[in-house]
Motif scaffolding. Structure first.
Motif, PDB file in Angstrom:
ATOM      1  N   ALA A   1       0.821  -1.209   0.000  1.00  0.00           N
ATOM      2  CA  ALA A   1       0.000   0.000   0.000  1.00  0.00           C
ATOM      3  C   ALA A   1       0.855   1.259   0.000  1.00  0.00           C
ATOM      4  O   ALA A   1       0.378   2.348  -0.343  1.00  0.00           O
ATOM      5  N   TYR A   2       2.122   1.105   0.393  1.00  0.00           N
ATOM      6  CA  TYR A   2       3.059   2.237   0.403  1.00  0.00           C
ATOM      7  C   TYR A   2       4.039   2.150  -0.769  1.00  0.00           C
ATOM      8  O   TYR A   2       5.045   2.872  -0.801  1.00  0.00           O
ATOM      9  N   GLY A   3       3.747   1.256  -1.724  1.00  0.00           N
ATOM     10  CA  GLY A   3       4.629   1.100  -2.878  1.00  0.00           C
ATOM     11  C   GLY A   3       5.882   0.308  -2.576  1.00  0.00           C
ATOM     12  O   GLY A   3       6.863   0.376  -3.330  1.00  0.00           O
ATOM     13  N   ILE A   4       5.869  -0.468  -1.492  1.00  0.00           N
ATOM     14  CA  ILE A   4       7.031  -1.260  -1.077  1.00  0.00           C
ATOM     15  C   ILE A   4       6.804  -2.710  -1.491  1.00  0.00           C
ATOM     16  O   ILE A   4       5.796  -3.323  -1.115  1.00  0.00           O
ATOM     17  N   ASN A   5       7.759  -3.261  -2.235  1.00  0.00           N
ATOM     18  CA  ASN A   5       7.604  -4.623  -2.754  1.00  0.00           C
ATOM     19  C   ASN A   5       8.899  -5.413  -2.596  1.00  0.00           C
ATOM     20  O   ASN A   5       9.995  -4.857  -2.681  1.00  0.00           O
ATOM     21  N   ASN A   6       8.739  -6.729  -2.380  1.00  0.00           N
ATOM     22  CA  ASN A   6       9.888  -7.631  -2.248  1.00  0.00           C
ATOM     23  C   ASN A   6      10.932  -7.077  -1.282  1.00  0.00           C
ATOM     24  O   ASN A   6      12.136  -7.096  -1.546  1.00  0.00           O
ATOM     25  N   ALA A   7      10.451  -6.582  -0.168  1.00  0.00           N
ATOM     26  CA  ALA A   7      11.317  -5.869   0.767  1.00  0.00           C
ATOM     27  C   ALA A   7      12.125  -6.811   1.651  1.00  0.00           C
ATOM     28  O   ALA A   7      11.713  -7.936   1.958  1.00  0.00           O
ATOM     29  N   LEU A   8      13.289  -6.310   2.051  1.00  0.00           N
ATOM     30  CA  LEU A   8      14.067  -6.926   3.115  1.00  0.00           C
ATOM     31  C   LEU A   8      13.699  -6.207   4.407  1.00  0.00           C
ATOM     32  O   LEU A   8      13.918  -4.997   4.535  1.00  0.00           O
ATOM     33  N   VAL A   9      13.112  -6.938   5.348  1.00  0.00           N
ATOM     34  CA  VAL A   9      12.739  -6.370   6.643  1.00  0.00           C
ATOM     35  C   VAL A   9      13.851  -6.670   7.644  1.00  0.00           C
ATOM     36  O   VAL A   9      14.246  -7.830   7.816  1.00  0.00           O
ATOM     37  N   VAL A  10      14.361  -5.624   8.291  1.00  0.00           N
ATOM     38  CA  VAL A  10      15.414  -5.779   9.291  1.00  0.00           C
ATOM     39  C   VAL A  10      14.788  -5.606  10.661  1.00  0.00           C
ATOM     40  O   VAL A  10      14.394  -4.503  11.048  1.00  0.00           O
ATOM     41  N   ASP A  11      14.659  -6.699  11.390  1.00  0.00           N
ATOM     42  CA  ASP A  11      14.047  -6.674  12.716  1.00  0.00           C
ATOM     43  C   ASP A  11      15.121  -6.384  13.747  1.00  0.00           C
ATOM     44  O   ASP A  11      15.981  -7.223  14.026  1.00  0.00           O
ATOM     45  N   ASN A  12      15.100  -5.169  14.294  1.00  0.00           N
ATOM     46  CA  ASN A  12      16.077  -4.811  15.319  1.00  0.00           C
ATOM     47  C   ASN A  12      15.430  -4.611  16.683  1.00  0.00           C
ATOM     48  O   ASN A  12      15.982  -3.930  17.544  1.00  0.00           O
ATOM     49  N   THR A  13      14.265  -5.228  16.887  1.00  0.00           N
ATOM     50  CA  THR A  13      13.597  -5.149  18.188  1.00  0.00           C
ATOM     51  C   THR A  13      14.150  -6.185  19.161  1.00  0.00           C
ATOM     52  O   THR A  13      14.097  -5.979  20.382  1.00  0.00           O
TER      53      THR A  13
END
Length: 495
Positions: free
Chosen positions: A224-236
């Motif tokens: 919905a924000y134009g983000i596709n095939n993203a690499l998500v970096v979880d730093n929590t």
């Protein structure tokens, strides 16, 4: 002949003028060609005149001679005329190679031959990028954002598109932007930051970062924000196993996940420079291990390869973290409830055991413990090792110094032998660990090494290197000399 004070100042000002003239050329090569220029690994992108002068001075640690701006300035200007494709170019090594192997060719003729696969390739398929999302915006998240913004260039490579956080207050966006702009340890953000509260967007140096408010990693529609095939970096650090982290993969627009903490179970724990070659296209979730594991594993590999490690103990003197209490209060962990600002706190570390995930040959050979101390950043690992082959302080220090300058681990290992350095001197280091040569203790087969590391920024640099590998956006490096062969020849000369 000793220069007069006036002539000395005139010489400095002349060198300043040359360095100032180099800055726009360095910038154009980066923005228009996606070419990163460096001096023995010290990037010249977005840096000051003084930094460029210091980088030229630094070159004497490798070649024994200071790098001359009178030589690098025309080299840069020629590079800018060749319409180069994407690459990382070490102008110090390139200049040295020209002087040694030019064989009477002009500078342009030499560069055209040396960089033949790049010449005229500007814009030919090198503007691909990978959407990147930071899930969490704490200490590591904000430093990763700074590094990614610094590397944004002309939109190549890793492209920071969004951060995901839980809304903390009505003016949450303003506060997030302020924390990105100001940092008590790492100083102010280099550039400009604007916010759009209506759209929840932070714009930093032209990079638009969508702030997404969510507390469920599985239900976000990134498309919905134009983000596709993203690499998500979880730093929590909230989820550390495949089951928990796979929640990200349920969100629309996510292709892969990188954890900035030690992974549990069968997750690959990657220390860049050591086992990043094991990352495969089919790996959906990968861990970048811990800051301590990243700091000590390259040094341990170097020592094990050269001298052999029988067994050892790793003691880390680690700056306190947000996990601890500022004043005494309840904490689930032993001792961590006591005031971090007032106490040294003995705690456990899994770093010694985690080393074997990157270096299986050290499985079962290391133990470890940790002491948290009242400093906000920069830690120290003390490696107490028993070796298969004896050595001396000078031999091991010369070896590690050369590894830091010439080997494939030169982006991970640094070396320092100043008698005056203390922890704050290493804030902002881009290496995973820095060997303190003067502190080395060697008694034949017993070796003690002291390794400093910026447990925030140095680790974040390692994380970005893993990101680049996962995204397949690593630039080819030039000149194409065999750094391993070079390092071995230097070591052979040292005896």
């Amino acid at each position: 002949m000793l220069q007069t004070s006036d002539s000395c100042l005139d010489t400095w000002m002349g060198r300043e003028a040359l360095a100032e003239a180099m800055i726009p050329v360095i910038g154009r090569l980066y923005r228009e060609n996606n070419v990163v220029t460096n001096i023995h690994g010290r990037s010249l992108i977005n840096n000051s005149t003084t930094y460029i002068l210091k980088a030229h001075r630094f070159a004497r640690r490798i070649s024994k001679d200071e790098l001359l701006l009178e030589e690098t300035a025309p080299l840069l200007n020629t590079l800018a005329q060749l319409q180069l494709g994407s690459a990382s170019i070490d102008i110090a090594r390139l200049n040295q190679k020209f002087k040694e192997e030019g064989n009477g060719a002009t500078l342009e003729e030499f560069l055209r031959a040396e960089l033949a696969e790049l010449v005229g390739k500007r814009g030919s398929g090198d503007r691909t990028s990978t959407d990147l999302v930071l899930y969490g915006f704490g200490r590591i998240g904000r430093l990763l954002a700074r590094l990614l913004i610094e590397k944004a260039g002309g939109g190549h490579g890793l492209r920071l598109r969004a951060v995901v956080v839980r809304r903390g207050s009505d003016n949450d966006l303003t506060k997030r932007a302020s924390l990105l702009r100001r940092d008590s340890v790492h100083g102010p953000f280099e550039g400009t930051i604007r916010i759009n509260e209506d759209a929840d967007i932070i714009t930093a140096n032209g990079v638009q970062i969508q702030v997404i408010y969510s507390d469920n990693p599985a239900t976000i529609d990134y498309t919905a924000y134009g983000i596709n095939n993203a690499l998500v970096v979880d730093n929590t650090g909230r989820w550390r196993d495949a089951e928990g982290l796979s929640q990200h993969l349920q969100s629309k627009g996510v292709a892969r996940v990188l954890l900035t903490a030690p992974g549990k179970g069968e997750l690959k724990n990657i220390v860049h420079g050591i086992n990043n070659g094991t990352i495969e296209d089919t790996d959906r979730i990968v861990s970048a291990a811990s800051c301590t594991t990243n700091a000590i594993t390259p040094v341990l590999k170097a020592i094990n390869d050269r001298f052999g490690v029988v067994h050892g103990h790793v003691e880390t003197v680690h700056s306190f973290t947000n996990d601890q209490n500022l004043i005494d209060n309840f904490h689930q962990g032993d001792r961590r409830g006591r005031s971090a600002a007032l106490n040294m706190v003995i705690t456990e570390t899994g770093a010694a055991k985690a080393v074997s995930k990157a270096l299986p040959e050290l499985l079962g050979k290391l133990t470890g413990s940790s002491i948290r101390v009242p400093t906000p950043d920069v830690s120290l690992a003390i490696l107490n090792l028993s070796l298969e082959n004896g050595t001396t302080k000078d031999e091991v220090n010369n070896f590690l110094r050369e590894m830091s300058l010439h080997s494939d681990l030169r982006r991970q290992i640094d070396y320092m032998d100043s008698p005056e350095v203390v922890s704050t001197d290493f804030v902002g280091s881009r290496r995973a660990g820095i060997v303190d040569g003067l502190a080395t203790i060697s008694n034949d087969k017993n070796l003690v090494l002291y390794v400093w590391y910026d447990n925030e920024f140095g680790y974040s640099c390692q994380v970005v290197r893993v990101m680049e590998q996962m995204a397949g956006v690593n630039r080819p490096s030039f000149p194409t000399t065999d750094v391993v062969e070079e390092a071995m020849s230097v070591l052979a000369a040292l005896g």
